[in-house]
Design an enzyme around this catalytic site. Structure first.
Site, short mmCIF file in Angstrom:
data_model
loop_
_atom_site.label_atom_id
_atom_site.label_comp_id
_atom_site.label_asym_id
_atom_site.label_seq_id
_atom_site.Cartn_x
_atom_site.Cartn_y
_atom_site.Cartn_z
N GLU A 29 17.10 -12.21 -9.83
CA GLU A 29 18.59 -11.91 -9.18
C GLU A 29 18.53 -11.16 -7.79
O GLU A 29 17.61 -10.56 -7.49
CB GLU A 29 19.21 -11.01 -10.21
CG GLU A 29 20.55 -10.67 -9.86
CD GLU A 29 21.24 -9.71 -10.97
OE1 GLU A 29 21.10 -10.03 -12.10
OE2 GLU A 29 22.01 -8.43 -10.58
N HIS A 37 14.39 -10.80 -16.76
CA HIS A 37 15.29 -11.23 -15.62
C HIS A 37 14.90 -9.91 -14.68
O HIS A 37 15.31 -8.67 -14.99
CB HIS A 37 16.70 -11.26 -15.76
CG HIS A 37 17.80 -11.47 -15.06
ND1 HIS A 37 17.85 -12.68 -14.35
CD2 HIS A 37 18.71 -10.78 -14.35
CE1 HIS A 37 18.78 -12.85 -13.68
NE2 HIS A 37 19.39 -11.46 -13.32
N ASP A 51 33.24 -4.12 -11.81
CA ASP A 51 33.62 -2.65 -11.68
C ASP A 51 34.79 -2.68 -10.96
O ASP A 51 34.89 -3.07 -9.66
CB ASP A 51 32.70 -1.62 -11.36
CG ASP A 51 31.47 -1.59 -12.16
OD1 ASP A 51 32.20 -1.32 -13.35
OD2 ASP A 51 30.46 -1.53 -11.81
N PHE A 70 21.84 4.15 -8.81
CA PHE A 70 22.26 3.09 -9.37
C PHE A 70 22.33 3.45 -10.94
O PHE A 70 23.15 2.94 -11.95
CB PHE A 70 20.97 2.20 -9.39
CG PHE A 70 21.10 1.14 -8.29
CD1 PHE A 70 21.76 1.34 -7.14
CD2 PHE A 70 19.89 0.46 -8.14
CE1 PHE A 70 21.67 0.42 -6.12
CE2 PHE A 70 19.78 -0.47 -6.75
CZ PHE A 70 20.70 -0.53 -5.91
N SER A 101 13.33 -15.09 -14.57
CA SER A 101 14.36 -15.36 -13.45
C SER A 101 14.64 -14.27 -12.53
O SER A 101 14.04 -12.91 -12.77
CB SER A 101 15.58 -15.41 -14.52
OG SER A 101 15.77 -14.61 -15.23
C1 LIG Z 1 23.30 -8.81 -15.91
C2 LIG Z 1 24.40 -8.18 -15.21
C3 LIG Z 1 24.82 -8.75 -13.99
C4 LIG Z 1 25.75 -8.06 -13.44
N1 LIG Z 1 26.27 -8.71 -12.20
C5 LIG Z 1 27.33 -8.04 -11.50
C6 LIG Z 1 27.65 -8.87 -10.20
O1 LIG Z 1 27.25 -9.73 -9.73
N2 LIG Z 1 28.95 -8.21 -9.67
C7 LIG Z 1 29.59 -6.94 -10.05
O2 LIG Z 1 30.31 -6.54 -9.41
N3 LIG Z 1 28.88 -6.43 -11.23
C8 LIG Z 1 27.81 -6.95 -12.05
N4 LIG Z 1 27.26 -6.27 -13.09
C9 LIG Z 1 27.98 -5.23 -13.51
C10 LIG Z 1 29.23 -5.31 -14.30
O3 LIG Z 1 29.93 -6.06 -13.76
C11 LIG Z 1 29.60 -3.87 -14.83
O4 LIG Z 1 28.83 -3.37 -15.84
C12 LIG Z 1 31.36 -3.98 -15.50
O5 LIG Z 1 31.81 -2.60 -15.36
C13 LIG Z 1 31.32 -4.61 -16.79
O6 LIG Z 1 31.13 -5.94 -16.81
P1 LIG Z 1 31.15 -6.71 -18.18
O7 LIG Z 1 31.22 -8.22 -17.91
O8 LIG Z 1 30.04 -6.20 -18.99
O9 LIG Z 1 32.59 -6.33 -18.85
P2 LIG Z 1 33.50 -6.23 -20.08
O10 LIG Z 1 32.52 -7.02 -21.00
O11 LIG Z 1 34.78 -6.71 -20.00
O12 LIG Z 1 33.16 -4.79 -20.78
C14 LIG Z 1 33.70 -3.47 -19.77
C15 LIG Z 1 34.09 -2.59 -20.77
O13 LIG Z 1 35.17 -2.98 -21.58
C16 LIG Z 1 34.89 -2.92 -23.15
N5 LIG Z 1 35.53 -4.20 -23.54
C17 LIG Z 1 34.82 -5.47 -23.31
N6 LIG Z 1 35.59 -6.73 -23.86
C18 LIG Z 1 36.80 -5.97 -24.18
C19 LIG Z 1 38.06 -6.36 -24.52
N7 LIG Z 1 38.05 -7.78 -24.99
N8 LIG Z 1 39.00 -5.76 -24.88
C20 LIG Z 1 38.76 -4.40 -24.63
N9 LIG Z 1 37.78 -3.91 -24.17
C21 LIG Z 1 36.53 -4.66 -23.87
C22 LIG Z 1 33.50 -3.07 -23.01
O14 LIG Z 1 33.17 -2.46 -24.45
C23 LIG Z 1 33.09 -2.29 -21.83
O15 LIG Z 1 33.10 -0.81 -22.08
C24 LIG Z 1 26.40 -6.84 -13.63
C25 LIG Z 1 25.93 -6.24 -14.93
C26 LIG Z 1 24.77 -6.91 -15.61
C27 LIG Z 1 24.46 -6.37 -16.95
#
Ligand SMILES: Cc1cc2nc3c(=O)[nH]c(=O)nc-3n(C[C@H](O)[C@H](O)[C@H](O)COP(=O)(O)OP(=O)(O)OC[C@H]3O[C@@H](n4cnc5c(N)ncnc54)[C@H](O)[C@@H]3O)c2cc1C
Length: 292
Positions: A16, A267, A108, A217, A14
């Site tokens: 991105e 990916h 973020d 990055f 895939s």
């Molecule tokens: C494959 C991939 C694609 C991405 N695409 C994008 C994109 O399109 N746009 C963009 O802006 N960013 C993107 N990111 C970056 C991502 O948004 C950041 O890494 C962001 O800081 C965390 O997102 P997450 O969904 O992992 O967050 P979460 O899963 O919410 O995690 C963030 C932090 O909170 C903690 N945590 C998780 N769940 C909970 C909970 N329920 N309660 C308390 N703490 C918790 C985790 O341990 C972690 O430290 C991508 C990252 C990856 C790996």
């Protein structure tokens, strides 16, 4: 089609992409994606700017790909700095357009001080977004995980417990953050197994394009660059063509090793540039069909 159904039948490749900053550049990004169709990616995805700005172009590109190509498109969706209603609206539009898969992310938090804590009307984490999607829609759902841990996380095991939560709430596969030492990925697989995570974990691979860019990055996402690779990048820091070749060679070896070790797919973070991915896929000729 749900990407999980594809993953159940074959190993996926895939790509991105990310939305441009200006409307005039949207056509160019769509053209790059269309040009890469010849590699038959199992799905393509378009990132979503957590900081705003480019979000409309994410939707535009995603919907155009849906209309103009036969590609399976996965929409990225982050939930920071948006109301639940806004996020729901995006999901409704994606659903109406027939997009079948979403990667549910927190994103973020923008640096602006007034936006650094979640508002009352926000999904605070990807876990809450996943629950909302499962309760209201029928999308295939991907989520993120981090071979070297998430930057905000002080405890790798707690980090994985949240990934486990993503699984329990309804995510159906995971894609990793970029990494440059496959041992981090294999280690993640072992730890995930112990944490009861049994979803397919697809490694995310970024072919390096420039020394300054990859240092930025990796610093932002908490990944590391092995010393030997970093020394090479330093040596050619002013020569992006040479670095691009180093990136192609490195990613080719990295993917070769991952594929040989049975990953469910790869990916690629394509960064909207066709060159590196073309070189890598022409060399590797990855065949994802399972033997029997
Ligand atoms: C494959 C991939 C694609 C991405 N695409 C994008 C994109 O399109 N746009 C963009 O802006 N960013 C993107 N990111 C970056 C991502 O948004 C950041 O890494 C962001 O800081 C965390 O997102 P997450 O969904 O992992 O967050 P979460 O899963 O919410 O995690 C963030 C932090 O909170 C903690 N945590 C998780 N769940 C909970 C909970 N329920 N309660 C308390 N703490 C918790 C985790 O341990 C972690 O430290 C991508 C990252 C990856 C790996």
């Amino acid at each position: 089609m749900k990407i999980r159904d594809i993953l159940d039948n074959k190993r996926t490749v895939s790509f991105e992409f990310f939305p441009p900053r200006e409307a005039e550049a949207v056509d160019g990004v769509v053209d790059v994606i269309k040009g890469l169709q010849r590699f038959n990616p199992d799905f393509v995805s378009v990132t979503y700017g957590a900081g705003g700005g480019t979000r409309a172009y994410t939707e535009e590109i995603t919907l155009r790909l849906r209309r103009e190509t036969s590609l399976e498109v996965m929409a990225h969706l982050t939930c920071v700095a948006q109301s639940r209603g806004e996020v729901h609206g995006v999901l409704e539009r994606l659903n109406a357009a027939g997009v079948g898969n979403v990667i549910a992310l927190r994103g973020d938090r923008p640096a602006d001080a007034s936006l650094t804590t979640p508002g009352a009307d926000e999904f605070a984490h990807a876990t809450e977004l996943i629950t909302h999607i499962r309760d209201n829609f029928d999308f295939g759902i991907a989520a993120a995980c981090y071979p070297e841990g998430h930057t905000e996380s002080t405890d790798a095991d707690a980090d994985l417990q949240y990934v486990r939560m993503k699984q329990d709430l309804g995510a159906d596969f995971l894609i990793t953050q970029l990494f440059y030492d496959n041992r981090h990925f294999y280690d993640l697989l072992e730890r995930a197994d112990k944490a009861g995570i049994n979803l397919p974990i697809v490694p995310g691979v970024l072919p390096i394009l420039s020394t300054a860019q990859i240092r930025r990055f990796t610093q932002l996402c908490g990944a590391t660059i092995p010393a030997e690779l970093d020394a090479q990048l330093e040596r050619y820091a002013e020569d992006n063509r040479a670095v691009r070749e180093i990136g192609v060679e490195y990613a080719t070896r990295q993917v070769q090793d991952l594929w040989a070790n049975g990953v469910p797919g790869v990916h690629f973070y394509v960064l909207n540039r066709a060159y590196s991915i073309t070189q890598i896929l022409e060399t590797l000729n990855l065949d994802g069909h399972r033997g029997d």
